[in-house]
Design a protein around this motif. Sequence first.
Motif, mmCIF file in Angstrom:
data_model
loop_
_atom_site.group_PDB
_atom_site.id
_atom_site.type_symbol
_atom_site.label_atom_id
_atom_site.label_comp_id
_atom_site.label_asym_id
_atom_site.label_seq_id
_atom_site.Cartn_x
_atom_site.Cartn_y
_atom_site.Cartn_z
ATOM 1 N N ASP A 94 10.651 -33.022 -5.815
ATOM 2 C CA ASP A 94 9.232 -32.669 -6.001
ATOM 3 C C ASP A 94 8.864 -31.395 -5.250
ATOM 4 O O ASP A 94 8.146 -30.536 -5.768
ATOM 5 C CB ASP A 94 8.334 -33.822 -5.528
ATOM 6 C CG ASP A 94 8.382 -35.015 -6.470
ATOM 7 O OD1 ASP A 94 8.862 -34.846 -7.611
ATOM 8 O OD2 ASP A 94 7.958 -36.118 -6.065
ATOM 9 N N ASN A 98 7.551 -28.069 -7.165
ATOM 10 C CA ASN A 98 6.195 -27.619 -6.854
ATOM 11 C C ASN A 98 6.187 -26.265 -6.166
ATOM 12 O O ASN A 98 5.324 -25.426 -6.442
ATOM 13 C CB ASN A 98 5.477 -28.659 -5.989
ATOM 14 C CG ASN A 98 5.014 -29.852 -6.807
ATOM 15 O OD1 ASN A 98 4.311 -29.706 -7.804
ATOM 16 N ND2 ASN A 98 5.414 -31.046 -6.410
ATOM 17 N N ARG A 101 6.902 -23.669 -8.906
ATOM 18 C CA ARG A 101 5.754 -23.424 -9.784
ATOM 19 C C ARG A 101 4.669 -22.590 -9.099
ATOM 20 O O ARG A 101 3.899 -21.908 -9.766
ATOM 21 C CB ARG A 101 5.178 -24.758 -10.260
ATOM 22 C CG ARG A 101 6.042 -25.410 -11.342
ATOM 23 C CD ARG A 101 5.526 -26.754 -11.751
ATOM 24 N NE ARG A 101 6.273 -27.272 -12.902
ATOM 25 C CZ ARG A 101 6.406 -28.547 -13.197
ATOM 26 N NH1 ARG A 101 5.852 -29.467 -12.412
ATOM 27 N NH2 ARG A 101 7.090 -28.934 -14.262
ATOM 28 N N ARG A 102 4.633 -22.659 -7.768
ATOM 29 C CA ARG A 102 3.670 -21.841 -7.024
ATOM 30 C C ARG A 102 4.249 -20.481 -6.655
ATOM 31 O O ARG A 102 3.646 -19.716 -5.901
ATOM 32 C CB ARG A 102 3.239 -22.591 -5.757
ATOM 33 C CG ARG A 102 2.309 -23.756 -6.049
ATOM 34 C CD ARG A 102 2.166 -24.688 -4.846
ATOM 35 N NE ARG A 102 1.158 -25.724 -5.072
ATOM 36 C CZ ARG A 102 1.343 -26.805 -5.793
ATOM 37 N NH1 ARG A 102 2.510 -26.992 -6.395
ATOM 38 N NH2 ARG A 102 0.385 -27.694 -5.956
#
Length: 419
Positions: A94, A98, A101-102
Amino acid sequence: MNFERLKEKLEILADAAKYDVSCSSSGGNRKNKKGGLGDSSASGICHTYTEDGRCVSLLKILLTNHCIYDCAYCVSRSSNDIKRAAFTVEEVVDLTINFYRRNYIEGLFLSSGIFKNADTTMERLVRVAKKLRLEENFNGYIHLKSIPGASDELMQEAALYADRLSVNLEIPTESGLKLLAPEKNRQDMLNPMKYIQNGIAQYKDEKKIFRKVPKFAPAGQSTQVIVGATQENDLQIIKVADHFYKNFSLKRVYYSGYVPVLEDKRLPALTTEVPMLRENRLYQSDWLMRFYGFKAEEILDPDMPFLDLEVDPKLSWALRHLHQFPINLQTADYQMILRIPGIGVKTAQKIIQARRFQVLNMDHLKKLGAAVNRAKYFIDFNAGNAFLKYLTDKNFRKLLVGGSSSKFHNQFSQQLSLF
């Protein structure tokens, strides 16, 4: 999910990972697929934090800092009273997705302390990579630490899902390892390295016959040695590196200056930090062996077992072999041109090409990218070179040293926080 606890884990395990410098992503070529995330074939991937604070693109963490071993040099040693933490497989996956994606990262560097045993630890590292590849369709760069003593079956799986694998040798010599980590066995480190080497060779052979062959550690494998925790000299260290390049086909050997963090009678005093300049000189020597055709025995010898901190290894060699200079750029072979201080691989190649069409002079050398302020003392042109008079000057070394300075003033650097 408890975000405060997750943040605390991240701070602990990112900080514990900063001592591992072998996180280069060079050589990865895993391309993105439709609907997937990431692309390790992109050029310019950063590997770690820079000294000026620019963002790193690899999430560099430990799966856990719990460890069954009590290695004297390791901050995560079992007897050290520190905060302990462990990620679950799902938490690492995760975080990676995450953060990607940022736009914080472009890949994952995952190592771990050894809990329970080697296979249990390696199995969890493999599960992270497998879950990222198969369930999250992640095609970014993944570097996994191979756990010494892990089974061949787990190493096989790891190589199918990771881009690069690495086993840390930690201490350069077996005697040093026995002194500081008596519970560890050097052979346990060598077995996975040899397995991956053979697997990569087999993959290359099969690729010549079959068009579609599953990738097998496409970015190869690397290792890391700690410098200064034991009494090995620089000659011993670069000989160890040379041995592993030749016999295990490693992509890179990384050198990490020992950072005194623990009090132990077997270790150097807490106030004796390893100068970053020594670490830098080892990397320069490594470069000479890999790309310039130097042998370890040429860079250093038993009469001079430590690298010169005043001048780089190539210049040091030249100063000890002044009888081989000056070198005529118009007639010298490629290997000899490579040995001229101030001339790198690309410039040497350009010289070989350019001299076919014209007689070279100092202006040409500048345009070809040479560091003329250093090279000018070691080269000869058909038209002559006025700087050669300094080659026999008794103060020649002083002249060269006085005209250079090092940027490596800090004793050691640390990984910055992700927050």
